[in-house]
Design a protein around this motif. Structure first.
Motif, short mmCIF file in Angstrom:
data_model
loop_
_atom_site.label_atom_id
_atom_site.label_comp_id
_atom_site.label_asym_id
_atom_site.label_seq_id
_atom_site.Cartn_x
_atom_site.Cartn_y
_atom_site.Cartn_z
N LEU A 84 0.88 -1.30 0.12
CA LEU A 84 -0.14 0.49 0.23
C LEU A 84 0.90 1.37 0.11
O LEU A 84 2.24 0.73 0.49
N TYR A 85 0.36 2.59 -0.81
CA TYR A 85 1.67 3.58 -0.62
C TYR A 85 1.77 3.87 0.89
O TYR A 85 0.27 4.18 1.89
N ARG A 86 2.61 3.78 1.68
CA ARG A 86 2.93 3.70 2.69
C ARG A 86 2.98 5.20 3.18
O ARG A 86 2.63 5.35 5.05
N ASN A 87 2.93 6.60 3.19
CA ASN A 87 3.30 7.60 3.50
C ASN A 87 1.78 8.35 3.86
O ASN A 87 1.24 9.80 3.93
N ILE A 88 0.69 7.89 3.39
CA ILE A 88 -0.09 8.69 3.62
C ILE A 88 -1.46 7.57 4.80
O ILE A 88 -0.93 6.42 4.34
N ASP A 92 -6.97 7.19 3.45
CA ASP A 92 -6.56 7.61 2.57
C ASP A 92 -6.79 7.01 1.29
O ASP A 92 -7.67 6.79 0.07
N CYS A 93 -5.70 6.01 0.99
CA CYS A 93 -5.18 5.18 0.85
C CYS A 93 -6.10 4.31 -0.28
O CYS A 93 -5.99 4.00 -1.27
N TYR A 96 -8.62 6.41 -2.28
CA TYR A 96 -8.15 6.04 -3.41
C TYR A 96 -8.33 5.02 -4.74
O TYR A 96 -7.97 5.51 -5.73
N LEU A 97 -7.50 4.38 -3.86
CA LEU A 97 -7.96 3.04 -4.68
C LEU A 97 -9.30 2.66 -4.89
O LEU A 97 -9.59 2.53 -6.39
N THR A 99 -11.22 4.91 -5.95
CA THR A 99 -11.72 5.98 -7.09
C THR A 99 -11.44 5.81 -8.25
O THR A 99 -11.84 5.43 -9.66
#
Lengths: 312, 415
Positions: A84-88, A92-93, A96-97, A99
């Protein structure tokens, strides 16, 4: 109705034939398991189904047609190499996925909150992904996979790295998906999970189909010529018995029958015998693990023909 | 909403929340403003400060300061040394000067004070005496004596006239422009590269590829981070504007360089195309390299290329239309910085600007196209470097043929 139909698909990487003339179907509303040793071509097949790779030859139909953006939006995929994106934040992550699968931002967020609560991550929702433990990240990844309520969920090794409690949770959620009439494809080499969960299965080895069909049927097909029995009496005295072994794990005796004697014959003889009292009788179905070792361990040409009882 | 907009929005918002962006976008202009205020303060304290001495007395025994023309307002005449001394000890004045009777022949002035005398007061005294000495002269002659040489420099192609004060601006402007340009392009591009490398490092990319196409991802990132870069430029421009408005001298200085009115438009074009070129190049590097760190080292070299016209500044200044500056302003990888320097140095023939823009656009298009190929192939090779041979193979065979290393990466990771 099929969720996935793979017909005569082949794929080579240079000189290596990763998938060789493979055909199978996954029916809508079932849990389908893909089994096979490392490098058997499971991941390559999944990637071709998802249009990440293109097959050299053959045809793939997914959710009723060739893959398109609209169809991709109805698929949830959890690759084996996942992150997963680490810095959010986790929320939110996931949003985002969602959307990216065509959900509106508001729907994605609402659904993410709901799912994160379901997997027990409601407290971690606003934490950065990088602060989560590995098990928590796994659960968040699963939530992301089913966020957009996909008609087809494809998971590569669903339980790797999960503790028993979380394994149970994910298992339950996978059953729920099936019970809603949606389809789950899982690729794994954990046989007992397949035995327990999958309706149908495909075993591949070196790119080719070796076993395919209902899990029950596959096990029966490989059923040994043996029975598990408990009770009183001398099993060896019955007709057609080749040898008797004690299986400690099963707390039963394994009675291997000679060629030409059916398990029904044995049951009839045991029931008629005055000195024998039967308290338990079970046809010795091999575990998928046994079949897997037998099939995957055997040379390609013999696979599927050399079947033999494997007691313990 | 198109999927690349979703990506663009996400990239923009994520980066806006990062500390690195805040640092470059806000701290840098704050430093600029701070430096400006600091320099202004230092200059003021050096030349203009008349200190806390209050009233300054003077005793004119030479008669030079009769009838005391242009007397500074803090200055007060005293009849003799004794009254001035009394006033000083009484604290009525902070200091006093004596122009002795023989002042005219010796030029000596004596100062008396209890503290030290700031430089600004001495300057005021000099101006005061000079005004009175020149009083008898013809006004024109007096003005010439005060200011004997008003130097005006004309640059070599004769297009721009610059006086002494703005000569510095003439040299500084291209450097500042080139620096802002080069930095903005390379920084935004390296953000883009990191963001691509992160997709690989976090292993998100395989999942992404089942939601969007590689090209949608590339476009989304280029758009999102490009917007970020423009936003950053806007913040810099606004702070720069405030500084120039606050400081009239600096504003006049810039105005005197006489930059063409169409410069901002052309500059924006160079900025956008330059970013497209470097951005997609670095995105390709990010997609094909094994790790973010590895990509970082490559981007360092490429940033140097973008900034290289600054190192050729000497030859640019000597002859802005010479062969080296011309070549640099046509070559797409150096043209954004080089051309902006040339335009701010002197007149550039329009056909050269046009040609350089066309070349830059063509170069950017080519690199975007290449980056899309690399994206398709390189992204999935997690933790691996894309080999050139593999890339060539793909280009020859078509995008559908993904190559060997993909499968290797899967088996190598094990299950």
């Amino acid at each position: 109705m099929n969720s996935l139909a793979v017909s005569s698909v082949s794929k080579s990487f240079g000189a290596t034939r990763a998938v060789d003339d493979l055909s199978f179907e996954v029916r809508t509303g079932e849990i389908f398991a893909m089994l096979g040793p490392n490098g058997a071509g499971k991941t390559t097949t999944i990637r071709m189904a998802l249009d990440i790779l293109r097959p050299d030859s053959g045809r793939i139909e997914i959710l009723g047609g060739p893959i398109s953006q609209q169809i991709k939006d109805r698929i949830g995929y959890l690759p084996e190499e996942r992150g997963l994106y680490r810095n959010i934040t986790v929320l939110d992550c996931l949003a985002y996925l969602g959307t990216l699968k065509g959900m509106t931002s508001r729907d994605a967020k609402a659904r993410a909150i709901e799912l994160l609560a379901r997997v027990g991550l409601d407290d971690a929702m606003n934490k950065k992904v990088s602060t989560l433990s590995r098990g928590m990240q796994q659960k968040a990844q699963f939530a992301a996979t089913v966020l957009h309520n996909p008609d087809l969920v494809i998971i590569d090794e669903p339980f790797s790295g999960l503790d028993p409690v979380n394994t149970l949770l994910i298992k339950e959620m996978m059953y729920e998906i099936r019970d809603k009439g949606q389809t789950v494809i899982m690729s794994t080499h954990m046989m007992h999970q397949v035995e327990e969960m999958a309706d149908r299965m495909l075993m591949v080895s070196e790119g080719s189909k070796v076993l395919y069909g209902r899990v029950e049927d596959v096990r029966r097909q490989y059923a040994s010529h043996a029975v598990y029995v408990s009770g009183e009496g001398d099993w060896a005295s019955l007709p057609g018995v080749e040898r008797v072994e004690h299986d400690r794990e099963k707390r039963a005796d394994l009675v291997c029958l000679a060629e030409g004697n059916s398990t029904d014959d044995f049951l009839r003889a045991a029931a008629m015998h005055p000195d024998i009292h039967l308290s338990r009788f079970e046809v010795a179905l091999p575990s998928l693990e046994d079949i897997f070792i037998e099939v995957a361990g055997a040379p390609q040409s013999n696979a599927g023909t050399g079947r033999k009882a494997n007691g313990a | 909403m198109k999927r690349y907009w979703v990506v663009a929005k996400h990239e923009l918002i994520t980066q806006l929340r990062r500390k690195t962006f805040l640092f470059f976008a806000l701290v840098f202009p704050l430093l600029m403003v701070g430096a400006h205020i600091g320099i202004g303060y230092m200059a003021a304290s050096d030349a203009e400060e008349t200190g806390t001495l209050g009233i300054i007395g003077y005793v004119d025994q030479s008669g030079v300061l009769e009838p005391a023309l242009e007397e500074p307002k803090e200055f007060r005449p005293y009849a003799d040394e004794a009254t001035a001394r009394t006033a000083l000890t009484a604290g009525e004045i902070g200091a006093f000067f004596i122009l002795p009777a023989d002042y005219f022949s010796t030029g000596m002035v004596n100062a008396y004070t209890l503290e030290s005398i700031p430089g600004g007061i001495e300057g005021q005294l000099r101006d005061f005496i000079r005004a009175n000495l020149l009083a008898s002269r013809d006004p024109l002659e007096a003005e010439r004596l005060r200011n004997p040489a008003e130097v005006t420099m004309t640059n070599l192609d004769g297009t721009r006239e610059v006086d002494q004060d703005t000569a510095l601006a003439l040299i500084l402007t291209p450097i500042v422009f080139a620096m802002i340009f080069g930095m903005s392009i390379t920084m935004t591009s390296s953000f883009l590269m990191q963001s691509v490398a992160e997709e690989k490092e976090t292993r998100m990319v395989e999942l992404m590829m089942t939601s969007i196409t590689p090209l949608e991802m590339l476009w989304g990132k280029i758009l999102g981070l490009g917007t970020l870069g423009l936003l950053q430029m806007a913040i810099w421009a606004v702070t720069g504007g405030i500084v120039f408005i606050a400081n009239q001298d600096a504003g006049e200085m810039l105005a005197s360089v006489g930059l063409p009115a169409w410069l901002p438009g052309v500059a924006l074009l160079y900025l956008l195309l330059g970013y497209l070129l470097y951005g997609s190049l670095l995105a390709g590097v990010g997609a094909s390299s094994g790790s973010a760190q590895e990509a970082q080292s490559v981007s360092g070299v490429l940033s140097l290329l973008a900034l290289s016209p600054m190192f050729a500044f000497a030859s640019l200044l000597k002859d802005p239309n010479g062969p080296v500056p011309l070549a640099m302003s046509l070559f797409p990888f150096t043209s954004p910085t080089a051309m902006i320097m040339r335009i701010s140095l002197g007149q550039v023939p329009p056909w050269q600007i046009l040609l350089s823009l066309v070349l830059l656009a063509a170069g950017a298009a080519l690199v975007v196209w290449l980056a899309a190929w690399v994206f398709r192939v390189g992204l999935l090779m997690v933790g691996k470097r894309l080999k050139l041979s593999a890339l060539i193979q793909v280009i020859r065979q078509g995008a559908d043929q993904l190559v060997l290393p993909l499968e290797n990466s899967t088996t190598a990771r094990g299950r």
